[in-house]
Write an enzyme that holds these catalytic residues in place. Structure first.
Site, PDB file in Angstrom:
ATOM      1  N   CYS A  74       0.863  -1.176   0.000  1.00  0.00           N
ATOM      2  CA  CYS A  74       0.000   0.000   0.000  1.00  0.00           C
ATOM      3  C   CYS A  74       0.902   1.229   0.000  1.00  0.00           C
ATOM      4  O   CYS A  74       1.698   1.416   0.939  1.00  0.00           O
ATOM      5  CB  CYS A  74      -0.881  -0.029   1.252  1.00  0.00           C
ATOM      6  N   CYS A 192      -0.801   3.541  -6.698  1.00  0.00           N
ATOM      7  CA  CYS A 192      -1.685   2.922  -5.698  1.00  0.00           C
ATOM      8  C   CYS A 192      -1.820   1.471  -6.146  1.00  0.00           C
ATOM      9  O   CYS A 192      -2.008   1.194  -7.340  1.00  0.00           O
ATOM     10  CB  CYS A 192      -3.051   3.611  -5.691  1.00  0.00           C
TER      11      CYS A 192
HETATM   12  N1  DGL Z   1      -3.915   0.492  -2.104  1.00  0.00           N
HETATM   13  C1  DGL Z   1      -3.587   1.661  -1.394  1.00  0.00           C
HETATM   14  C2  DGL Z   1      -2.354   2.373  -1.931  1.00  0.00           C
HETATM   15  O1  DGL Z   1      -1.529   1.778  -2.599  1.00  0.00           O
HETATM   16  C3  DGL Z   1      -4.571   2.718  -1.096  1.00  0.00           C
HETATM   17  C4  DGL Z   1      -5.974   2.661  -1.196  1.00  0.00           C
HETATM   18  C5  DGL Z   1      -6.658   3.464  -0.106  1.00  0.00           C
HETATM   19  O2  DGL Z   1      -6.872   2.891   0.942  1.00  0.00           O
HETATM   20  O3  DGL Z   1      -6.974   4.647  -0.330  1.00  0.00           O
HETATM   21  O4  DGL Z   1      -2.149   3.534  -1.655  1.00  0.00           O
END
Ligand code: DGL
Length: 272
Positions: A74, A192
């Protein structure tokens, strides 16, 4: 910690599966425990205290499972919390950040786009990553490089509900991707971990741009760290184990998981 212990992989939701699949491809003998904080997502529009609090809960869950390493799959969690947890936990913690450097290295147009959550784009960590890449480009590339930063609220939610094609998704992409394409960006950084699952839809809005997913580089870094610490799992004959946990686990979420991961996995509860 024995080398046979599992690797923990966390995200606010199912986006981290794009990292987990790169880990699986690179490290076929490792057992994996995936932890998705679906009930408390998104992280990308929340403040630091909320995100750190949630990470504490998810990491405690993974520590109870006796993982040998934690992958922050993340960008938002990495930007906000990785330093905090590296200072507190004596185990390898691998993060992910927007791949600005490869984009500025490869762009021929001199314009790149970075799409990520609002919190990633506004973070000090991202500012440093961006600045380092642009400093390198200043010294090494013949033309000035322009970076278009695009926070994309709402996009991760599409992946979470298994929406990869709807008009609502394309309306968001018209808002976020069309201006990047119109500016002539030939490299778009998927900042993301949810966005690789939207690659096809994104390409429809920027057919001439190359999309950069940093997940394989994260898997490579994980392999390097585990190898250095002598923690790589030995080869085994039985297939490796994979367990998927989520806060708010339910049938709908399990269906989404099954669209993103082969073999009809079960979605188990995580209640930290
Ligand atoms: N998958 C997460 C990232 O790479 C973020 C998604 C979120 O919770 O806003 O930032």
């Amino acid at each position: 910690m024995p080398s046979t212990a599992p690797i923990g992989i966390l995200d606010s939701g199912f986006g981290g599966l794009s990292v987990a699949r790169a880990v699986r491809a690179r490290l076929p003998h490792e057992d994996l425990i995936f932890a998705a904080d679906c009930a408390y997502a998104p992280y990308g529009d929340r403040d630091d205290a909320y995100i750190i609090d949630r990470l504490e809960a998810v990491i405690s869950f993974l520590l109870e499972k006796e993982v040998k390493a934690v992958v922050f799959a993340c960008n938002t969690a990495t930007a906000v919390g990785i330093r905090y947890f590296r200072e507190r936990l004596a185990m390898p913690i691998i993060g992910i950040e927007p791949a600005v450097f490869p984009a500025v290295r490869h762009t021929r147009a001199g314009t790149i786009g970075v799409i990520a959550t609002s919190r990633t784009i506004s973070s000090a960590k991202y500012a440093r990553v961006r600045e380092r890449a642009l400093d390198w480009a200043d010294a090494s590339r013949p033309m000035p490089i322009r970076v278009i930063d695009m926070p994309c609220p709402g996009l991760m939610e599409c992946v979470e509900r298994g929406d990869f094609t709807s008009p609502a998704l394309h309306a968001l992409l018209t808002e976020y991707i069309d201006p990047i394409a119109a500016a002539g960006a030939d490299e778009i950084v998927l900042g993301c971990t949810h966005y690789p699952f939207l690659a096809e839809a994104i390409r429809a809005h920027a057919p001439k741009s190359h999309l950069i997913d940093p997940a394989p580089a994260v898997a490579e870094q994980l392999e390097r760290r585990l190898g250095y610490l002598d923690l790589l799992a030995p080869e085994k004959e039985n297939p490796p184990q994979e367990h998927f946990h989520a806060t708010g686990a339910n049938e709908d979420r399990e269906k989404v998981l099954r669209r993103l991961w082969p073999g009809s996995p079960r979605l188990l509860a995580m209640e930290p």
